[in-house]
Design a protein around this motif. Structure first.
Motif, PDB file in Angstrom:
ATOM      1  N   SER A   1       8.364   7.924   8.915  1.00 58.82           N
ATOM      2  CA  SER A   1       9.142   7.304  10.056  1.00 58.82           C
ATOM      3  C   SER A   1      10.237   7.728  10.023  1.00 58.82           C
ATOM      4  CB  SER A   1       8.528   6.262  10.660  1.00 58.82           C
ATOM      5  OG  SER A   1       8.953   5.802  11.581  1.00 58.82           O
ATOM      6  N   VAL A   2      10.831   6.793   9.192  1.00 53.00           N
ATOM      7  CA  VAL A   2      12.251   6.356   8.902  1.00 53.00           C
ATOM      8  C   VAL A   2      13.105   7.578   9.198  1.00 53.00           C
ATOM      9  CG1 VAL A   2      14.075   5.335   7.405  1.00 53.00           C
ATOM     10  CG2 VAL A   2      12.236   4.761   8.006  1.00 53.00           C
ATOM     11  N   LEU A   3      12.735   8.955   8.411  1.00 56.86           N
ATOM     12  CA  LEU A   3      13.331   9.980   8.381  1.00 56.86           C
ATOM     13  C   LEU A   3      13.590  11.276   9.474  1.00 56.86           C
ATOM     14  CD1 LEU A   3      11.830  11.501   4.672  1.00 56.86           C
ATOM     15  CD2 LEU A   3      14.595  10.758   5.619  1.00 56.86           C
ATOM     16  N   ASP A   4      12.131  10.238  10.184  1.00 61.34           N
ATOM     17  CA  ASP A   4      11.922  11.726  11.936  1.00 61.34           C
ATOM     18  C   ASP A   4      13.523  10.766  12.942  1.00 61.34           C
ATOM     19  OD1 ASP A   4      10.588  12.918  13.155  1.00 61.34           O
ATOM     20  OD2 ASP A   4       9.750  10.998  14.733  1.00 61.34           O
ATOM     21  N   ASP A   5      13.069   9.637  12.428  1.00 62.73           N
ATOM     22  CA  ASP A   5      14.060   8.553  13.804  1.00 62.73           C
ATOM     23  C   ASP A   5      15.578   8.876  13.368  1.00 62.73           C
ATOM     24  OD1 ASP A   5      12.327   7.425  14.601  1.00 62.73           O
ATOM     25  OD2 ASP A   5      12.095   5.390  14.038  1.00 62.73           O
ATOM     26  N   TYR A   6      15.952   8.994  12.098  1.00 59.30           N
ATOM     27  CA  TYR A   6      17.190   9.004  11.614  1.00 59.30           C
ATOM     28  C   TYR A   6      17.473  10.631  11.923  1.00 59.30           C
ATOM     29  CZ  TYR A   6      21.187  10.145   8.331  1.00 59.30           C
ATOM     30  OH  TYR A   6      22.633  10.948   8.133  1.00 59.30           O
ATOM     31  N   ASN A   7      16.790  11.300  11.484  1.00 55.77           N
ATOM     32  CA  ASN A   7      17.104  13.177  11.525  1.00 55.77           C
ATOM     33  C   ASN A   7      17.326  13.050  13.267  1.00 55.77           C
ATOM     34  OD1 ASN A   7      17.716  13.536   8.912  1.00 55.77           O
ATOM     35  ND2 ASN A   7      15.291  13.923   8.973  1.00 55.77           N
ATOM     36  N   THR A   8      16.302  12.747  14.284  1.00 58.15           N
ATOM     37  CA  THR A   8      16.604  12.934  15.007  1.00 58.15           C
ATOM     38  C   THR A   8      17.260  12.179  16.191  1.00 58.15           C
ATOM     39  OG1 THR A   8      14.059  12.495  15.811  1.00 58.15           O
ATOM     40  CG2 THR A   8      15.316  12.478  17.233  1.00 58.15           C
TER      41      THR A   8
ATOM     42  N   PRO B   1      12.776  -9.769   0.185  1.00 56.62           N
ATOM     43  CA  PRO B   1      12.686  -9.909  -1.311  1.00 56.62           C
ATOM     44  C   PRO B   1      12.274  -8.959  -2.001  1.00 56.62           C
ATOM     45  CG  PRO B   1      11.003 -10.302   0.659  1.00 56.62           C
ATOM     46  CD  PRO B   1      12.113 -10.314   1.521  1.00 56.62           C
ATOM     47  N   ASN B   2      12.211  -7.652  -1.348  1.00 51.00           N
ATOM     48  CA  ASN B   2      11.243  -6.430  -2.187  1.00 51.00           C
ATOM     49  C   ASN B   2      11.685  -5.099  -0.686  1.00 51.00           C
ATOM     50  OD1 ASN B   2       9.264  -6.273   0.032  1.00 51.00           O
ATOM     51  ND2 ASN B   2       8.233  -7.936  -0.865  1.00 51.00           N
ATOM     52  N   TYR B   3      11.230  -3.954  -1.500  1.00 50.94           N
ATOM     53  CA  TYR B   3      11.833  -3.254  -1.378  1.00 50.94           C
ATOM     54  C   TYR B   3      10.697  -2.223   0.432  1.00 50.94           C
ATOM     55  CZ  TYR B   3      11.462   2.053  -0.600  1.00 50.94           C
ATOM     56  OH  TYR B   3      11.770   3.658  -0.372  1.00 50.94           O
ATOM     57  N   GLU B   4       9.467  -3.006   0.389  1.00 50.57           N
ATOM     58  CA  GLU B   4       8.696  -2.871   1.657  1.00 50.57           C
ATOM     59  C   GLU B   4       9.303  -3.359   3.278  1.00 50.57           C
ATOM     60  OE1 GLU B   4       5.591  -2.140  -1.651  1.00 50.57           O
ATOM     61  OE2 GLU B   4       7.662  -3.640  -1.039  1.00 50.57           O
ATOM     62  N   GLU B   5       9.590  -4.458   2.543  1.00 45.26           N
ATOM     63  CA  GLU B   5      10.390  -5.363   3.300  1.00 45.26           C
ATOM     64  C   GLU B   5      11.937  -4.110   4.144  1.00 45.26           C
ATOM     65  OE1 GLU B   5       8.805  -8.258   5.298  1.00 45.26           O
ATOM     66  OE2 GLU B   5       6.940  -7.731   4.146  1.00 45.26           O
TER      67      GLU B   5
ATOM     68  N   ASN C   1       0.783  -0.725   0.461  1.00 39.42           N
ATOM     69  CA  ASN C   1      -0.131   0.162  -0.005  1.00 39.42           C
ATOM     70  C   ASN C   1       0.690   1.604  -0.067  1.00 39.42           C
ATOM     71  OD1 ASN C   1      -1.329   2.736   1.133  1.00 39.42           O
ATOM     72  ND2 ASN C   1      -3.122   0.572   1.510  1.00 39.42           N
ATOM     73  N   GLU C   2       0.523   2.744  -1.048  1.00 45.67           N
ATOM     74  CA  GLU C   2       1.353   3.846  -1.561  1.00 45.67           C
ATOM     75  C   GLU C   2       1.726   4.188   0.098  1.00 45.67           C
ATOM     76  OE1 GLU C   2       3.585   4.723  -3.383  1.00 45.67           O
ATOM     77  OE2 GLU C   2       3.088   2.940  -4.127  1.00 45.67           O
ATOM     78  N   ASN C   3       0.062   4.244   0.830  1.00 42.26           N
ATOM     79  CA  ASN C   3      -0.602   4.576   1.912  1.00 42.26           C
ATOM     80  C   ASN C   3       1.288   4.523   2.723  1.00 42.26           C
ATOM     81  OD1 ASN C   3      -2.170   7.071   0.669  1.00 42.26           O
ATOM     82  ND2 ASN C   3      -3.336   5.979   1.373  1.00 42.26           N
ATOM     83  N   ASP C   4       0.634   2.815   3.478  1.00 42.24           N
ATOM     84  CA  ASP C   4       1.224   2.421   4.576  1.00 42.24           C
ATOM     85  C   ASP C   4       3.650   3.037   3.666  1.00 42.24           C
ATOM     86  OD1 ASP C   4      -0.285   1.606   5.241  1.00 42.24           O
ATOM     87  OD2 ASP C   4      -0.494  -0.555   4.452  1.00 42.24           O
ATOM     88  N   ILE C   5       3.458   2.932   2.617  1.00 44.49           N
ATOM     89  CA  ILE C   5       5.333   3.157   2.497  1.00 44.49           C
ATOM     90  C   ILE C   5       5.721   4.336   2.813  1.00 44.49           C
ATOM     91  CG2 ILE C   5       6.870   3.386   0.694  1.00 44.49           C
ATOM     92  CD1 ILE C   5       5.691   0.588  -1.028  1.00 44.49           C
ATOM     93  N   LYS C   6       4.831   5.531   2.652  1.00 48.16           N
ATOM     94  CA  LYS C   6       4.792   6.530   2.703  1.00 48.16           C
ATOM     95  C   LYS C   6       5.071   6.771   3.955  1.00 48.16           C
ATOM     96  CE  LYS C   6       2.960   8.897  -1.499  1.00 48.16           C
ATOM     97  NZ  LYS C   6       1.661  10.152  -1.881  1.00 48.16           N
TER      98      LYS C   6
END
Length: 268
Positions: free
Chosen positions: A68-75, A200-204, A58-63
């Protein structure tokens, strides 16, 4: 022109992720082939995995995951640059953090995903190497103290088998403690990334990277890290670390520097 070529640098980049179905020439890795120094490479039949740029979820889940990753990393980046967690690093590594931890945007996790993974792995490797240096410094302090307690000259290098049993036991206990402390950090530069590659894929892959980065944020934001005194401390004795690795003043002489290296008038 051939004589002018000093070296050829080759940089390899993966083109795709595959699963190995079976090895077509297993004898190439046999003991006999190794003894004969056979130049034959192993050949495998493979099956391509899902392309990194193919979205199956799901594209919304990926967004949401990317946010979340950006917030964690930049913090995490801001915490490190502000000094939180730097007790696990050496002074010269702390100075390189700003360059080694660039700010991420959405494109870092979409167009430059593997470059971002490499940057995170570099941080993990930096922490690992700093831990090794700190542990080596602790062990050397014990080895030198035990060797100097003996009569006679100090023989270098100092081998652990030449130390008294009490010193060997202390070093063994310290090694076990250092291993436990390193595992608690949760920043292994190898095993987690092997798992990431195998997914196996980008999402994972994105989900697993998110877990790795979120875990580091939780560690840095924990009260035990934030309330810890600034400076580089020994994990075992909780005393400030000693030696030139951890104190820049050790490299500086308090006496005037004499000689031609430091006085231009000597050359006149």
């Amino acid at each position: 022109e051939k004589d002018n070529i000093r070296r050829i640098k080759v940089t390899c980049r993966p083109e795709a992720t595959v699963d190995i179905q079976h090895i077509m020439n297993p004898k190439a890795s046999s003991w006999e082939s190794k003894l004969r120094d056979s130049p034959e490479y192993l050949k495998a039949q493979v099956m391509y995995r899902t392309d990194m740029h193919t979205r199956t979820g799901n594209e919304n889940d990926i967004k949401n995951m990317i946010s979340s990753v950006l917030d964690d990393y930049n913090t995490i980046r801001n915490l490190y640059l502000n000094g939180t967690g730097t007790q696990f690093l050496l002074p010269f590594a702390i100075e390189a953090l700003e360059k080694g931890l660039p700010e991420w945007t959405k494109s870092n996790l979409v167009e430059d995903f593997w470059l971002s993974v490499e940057q995170w792995q570099t941080l993990c490797q930096t922490i690992r190497q700093c831990q090794l240096v700190m542990h080596s410094s602790d062990v050397n302090e014990i080895k030198i103290a035990a060797a100097r307690a003996k009569d006679g000259y100090l023989n270098l290098p100092i081998h652990i088998e030449d130390l008294p049993k009490s010193a060997r036991s202390e070093i063994q206990a310290m090694e076990g403690k250092a291993q436990e402390n390193y595992i608690k950090i949760g920043m292994d530069p190898c095993l987690d990334f092997q798992v990431l590659l195998s997914l196996p894929n980008y999402e994972e892959k994105l989900k697993f990277l998110s877990t790795m980065i979120s875990r580091e944020r939780q560690r840095l934001e924990s009260s035990s890290i934030i309330n810890e005194p600034k400076g580089v401390y020994d994990e075992v004795s909780e005393q400030p670390r000693k030696g030139a690795w951890f104190d820049d003043s050790k490299w500086e002489s308090h006496q005037p520097k004499n000689g031609a290296w430091f006085d231009d008038s000597v050359w006149r």
